[in-house]
Design a protein around this motif. Sequence first.
Motif, PDB file in Angstrom:
ATOM      1  N   THR A 339     146.168  24.246  56.604  1.00  0.00           N
ATOM      2  CA  THR A 339     144.786  24.421  57.175  1.00  0.00           C
ATOM      3  C   THR A 339     144.142  22.847  56.819  1.00  0.00           C
ATOM      4  N   ILE A 340     143.075  22.828  57.408  1.00  0.00           N
ATOM      5  CA  ILE A 340     142.107  21.620  57.021  1.00  0.00           C
ATOM      6  C   ILE A 340     141.757  21.480  55.764  1.00  0.00           C
ATOM      7  N   ALA A 341     141.422  22.611  55.210  1.00  0.00           N
ATOM      8  CA  ALA A 341     140.907  22.685  53.871  1.00  0.00           C
ATOM      9  C   ALA A 341     141.994  22.274  52.861  1.00  0.00           C
ATOM     10  N   ALA A 344     142.215  18.491  53.472  1.00  0.00           N
ATOM     11  CA  ALA A 344     141.406  17.685  52.464  1.00  0.00           C
ATOM     12  C   ALA A 344     141.749  17.622  51.243  1.00  0.00           C
ATOM     13  N   ALA A 351     136.013  18.110  51.368  1.00  0.00           N
ATOM     14  CA  ALA A 351     136.478  19.316  52.129  1.00  0.00           C
ATOM     15  C   ALA A 351     135.312  19.620  53.089  1.00  0.00           C
ATOM     16  N   ALA A 352     134.085  19.896  52.666  1.00  0.00           N
ATOM     17  CA  ALA A 352     133.183  20.224  53.671  1.00  0.00           C
ATOM     18  C   ALA A 352     132.623  19.286  54.791  1.00  0.00           C
ATOM     19  N   ALA A 355     135.623  19.078  57.132  1.00  0.00           N
ATOM     20  CA  ALA A 355     135.928  20.235  58.169  1.00  0.00           C
ATOM     21  C   ALA A 355     134.612  20.121  59.262  1.00  0.00           C
ATOM     22  N   TRP A 358     135.897  17.811  61.707  1.00  0.00           N
ATOM     23  CA  TRP A 358     137.141  18.416  62.565  1.00  0.00           C
ATOM     24  C   TRP A 358     136.554  19.531  63.376  1.00  0.00           C
ATOM     25  N   ASN A 359     135.644  20.263  62.927  1.00  0.00           N
ATOM     26  CA  ASN A 359     135.080  21.312  63.687  1.00  0.00           C
ATOM     27  C   ASN A 359     134.219  20.889  64.977  1.00  0.00           C
ATOM     28  N   GLU A 362     136.682  19.419  67.588  1.00  0.00           N
ATOM     29  CA  GLU A 362     137.404  20.733  68.250  1.00  0.00           C
ATOM     30  C   GLU A 362     136.484  21.318  69.255  1.00  0.00           C
ATOM     31  N   SER A 385     147.485  24.131  63.793  1.00  0.00           N
ATOM     32  CA  SER A 385     148.143  24.079  62.447  1.00  0.00           C
ATOM     33  C   SER A 385     149.859  23.959  62.859  1.00  0.00           C
ATOM     34  N   TYR A 387     148.571  20.701  60.205  1.00  0.00           N
ATOM     35  CA  TYR A 387     147.676  19.471  60.468  1.00  0.00           C
ATOM     36  C   TYR A 387     148.581  18.257  59.885  1.00  0.00           C
TER      37      TYR A 387
END
Length: 478
Positions: A339-341, A344, A351-352, A355, A358-359, A362, A385, A387
């Motif tokens: 996961t992206i989390a 990170a 992380a925030a 993310a 990244w979002n 996408e 995934s 990643y």
Amino acid sequence: MNSVVTVTNETFNTHVPVLIVGAGAAGLCAALAAKEVGVDAVVVERDAVPSGSTALSAGLIPAAGTRFQRTKGIADSPAVFAADIQRKAKGEADPAVVEAVAQGAGPLVEWLAERHGLPFEVVDNFNYPGHSAMRMHGLPSRTGQELIDRLRNAAEANDIVILTGSIVERLLADRDGRIHGVEVTHRDGAHERIGCDALILACNGFGGNPELVRRFIPEMADALYFGHPGNRGDAVIWGDALGAQLSHLGAYQGHGSVATPHNILISWAVIMQGGIQINREGRRFCDETLGYSEQAAEVLRQPGGFAWSVFDARIATVARQFEDFRNAERVGAILTAETIADLAKAMQVPAAAFAAEWNDVEKLKSAAGGDRYGREFSAEQSCRSPYHAVKVTGALFHTQGGLAVDVNGRVKRNDATTFPNLFAAGGAAAGVSDSTAAGYLSGNGLLTAAVLGQLAGKAAAKQVVTFGPRQKNNGREG
Ligand SMILES: Cc1cc2nc3c(=O)[nH]c(=O)nc-3n(C[C@H](O)[C@H](O)[C@H](O)COP(=O)(O)OP(=O)(O)OC[C@H]3O[C@@H](n4cnc5c(N)ncnc54)[C@H](O)[C@@H]3O)c2cc1C
């Protein structure tokens, strides 16, 4: 001690028709071309085994209109290629040289393949920034090591003498700028003066000379130099002393994707296939697809002087065609997470923020229009995934400025006439970029090394054949 010694009627124990300084792609292509005209060329190389920056490269040579492209249905032409070079160089590259290398690249790649057995193929699963057709030609391993090894084998098969472990220290020239020979120090410390009818400088640029880098390219003065350390700017120093025209000394090939601290090149395929770069704050900072060269300084400007290239498993499969990428995986430079989390966390970035970036990207992949930097994602596939991320820094690969040359690699004087018997190719000559990092179109380095090398070798040999040894033509062809 003077870099150029003025001589009048020097006699030499050894005299060769064509002498070449440097056994990289430029020097070896020049030697092979001279030999084909029936003229012996001797190459003087400081290293015990020829490698140069050529060995450090990915070995990709751009060429348009080749049979390799035609087999794969890729439409391309030298004219389109020349336009791509000038677009990246903002029209500042010498149009005659651009035309010569764009026209000559296809025949060069086919010549190396057919006559000298280099098994080129066109890279057709991703494209580099600024090229309007897939035209990078590489060898199976996609390494410059394979390129230099195969060129050296070709040279040996053609009985070309390479004096290894020998450094050219000085040029011996008369007052008209005619080169009579060079002074060489051999590996055993012995000095020798070797005479020649024509001299080709193929000893690359000044990336390995920190003082010159600081003077001409201050933005990269403290950057990692990723090229060959033996490239100490001798061509520029000799040319300057002779009154040669020096051009675009601020130009260089940088790269914004060298794995750190491992110092392994991570192919720009990871970006061109839809990956992004973020800084340690988890934020993107530019349009990464403008070019990897200018991205070197962008990455260095980020907090800590590094960034993360982020991509997915599909993109990793494309990048894996490069031995360097496989090596980076082997040494653990490539992080992986489901996961992206989790990614990170492994990267130790917020992380925030990551993310959110990244979002956004996408979402843009399924929408028309550019991001806040103007990058278009609509043609990119969505990432899935697992990643991957790799910590990278910006590096100086080679300098693009150098001796101004004509279409045959003849070195120009300040008044634009040419020297009687002095040639330059590859990093020793001014490239076909502008005067910055941004003017470098991917592949410009080996393009001017291999193609100008071949052209210079042929021209030098023909001059020797036409005028005979020590011809007196003063060379002011204008
Ligand atoms: C990591 C990396 C990746 C790259 N990838 C690509 C790519 O995929 N495609 C591309 O087009 N370009 C690429 N480049 C750029 C490319 O490698 C260079 O532009 C090209 O190799 C230059 O070739 P050259 O023959 O001019 O110089 P070099 O290959 O560096 O050869 C110069 C030789 O001269 C010798 N020499 C220097 N001074 C003397 C002296 N006084 N006496 C004797 N010998 C001397 C050196 O030892 C050296 O062997 C890359 C560069 C790097 C660093």
